[in-house]
Motif scaffolding. Sequence first.
Motif, PDB file in Angstrom:
ATOM      1  N   HIS A   1       0.660  -0.965  -0.082  1.00 51.46           N
ATOM      2  CA  HIS A   1      -0.079  -0.189   0.022  1.00 51.46           C
ATOM      3  C   HIS A   1       1.239   1.685  -0.840  1.00 51.46           C
ATOM      4  N   SER A   2       0.562   2.302  -0.919  1.00 50.08           N
ATOM      5  CA  SER A   2       1.823   3.137  -0.631  1.00 50.08           C
ATOM      6  C   SER A   2       1.267   4.051   0.391  1.00 50.08           C
ATOM      7  N   GLU A   3       2.346   4.935   0.830  1.00 49.97           N
ATOM      8  CA  GLU A   3       1.816   5.888   1.905  1.00 49.97           C
ATOM      9  C   GLU A   3       1.579   6.714   2.283  1.00 49.97           C
ATOM     10  N   ASP A   4       0.632   6.878   1.073  1.00 45.31           N
ATOM     11  CA  ASP A   4      -0.686   7.917   0.568  1.00 45.31           C
ATOM     12  C   ASP A   4      -1.986   7.076   1.284  1.00 45.31           C
TER      13      ASP A   4
ATOM     14  N   ARG B   1      -2.958   1.885  -4.221  1.00 44.36           N
ATOM     15  CA  ARG B   1      -2.338   3.787  -4.592  1.00 44.36           C
ATOM     16  C   ARG B   1      -3.928   4.598  -5.230  1.00 44.36           C
TER      17      ARG B   1
ATOM     18  N   GLU C   1       0.490  -2.479  -5.776  1.00 44.52           N
ATOM     19  CA  GLU C   1       0.268  -1.221  -5.008  1.00 44.52           C
ATOM     20  C   GLU C   1      -1.166  -0.907  -5.076  1.00 44.52           C
TER      21      GLU C   1
END
Length: 231
Positions: free
Chosen positions: A5-8, A129, A127
């Motif tokens: 999972h993206s940092e966002d 995102r 991912e």
Amino acid sequence: MYIRHSEDIWKDYPELAAGVLYARGIRSSGVSVDMHTARFESVARARLAGNAEGEFPEIQAWRRAFSRMGLKPTQYRCAAEALLRRFRKEGALPKIHPLIDLCNAASLAFAIPIAVFGLQKVSGYLEVRHASGKETYATFAGEIEHPEEHEVIFADQEGRAHARRWTNRQSGYSAVRNETTSVLIVAEALHAGAPTDIKRLTDQLGEAIGTVWAVDPRSAVLDRLAPRFDF
């Protein structure tokens, strides 16, 4: 290959817990998941006897997330809510593929959306995102769509979206078919107690898969400190 999972996503949804399982040696013939699906369905049936799915804390958490994404929760439902709603009204779910049937039943029992991807159709990685708006998404009817900018998707290396609106709808492109042998299963939850429930779901699903297909699936629970699973 890997999933992350993206940092966002972790920044916007710090309460997220995700369970992942990777399995090879899956086949559609010569196996039965009936014993396991019956057990999961009995749990769901007991829960639904007390409350409708919209009152479950697991579902309410996803409704809040969909509202935060700018989506009307009663128009776009997470996959678990859609399954529970159909199960409550019809008393059963259609048979699709043994693995899908098993994962759908587990989703009913835990009220947690579960995605299952046939890995032969995934390029490089997955991912979770926000979309740029340029990705391509194939419906089950074969039509091509482009997710809206900032929509949460499952994207691969080629910019193909394998799910839209996060846990709302998977792509027909990477759906499990009779010829599928390698799969990635992803379960995600946002409610209080999500890490514990995700661990239980992952353990029980992994045990059932190991028993039915005589394989040894690899699994992990992802969080912000351990956001990536390589397989």
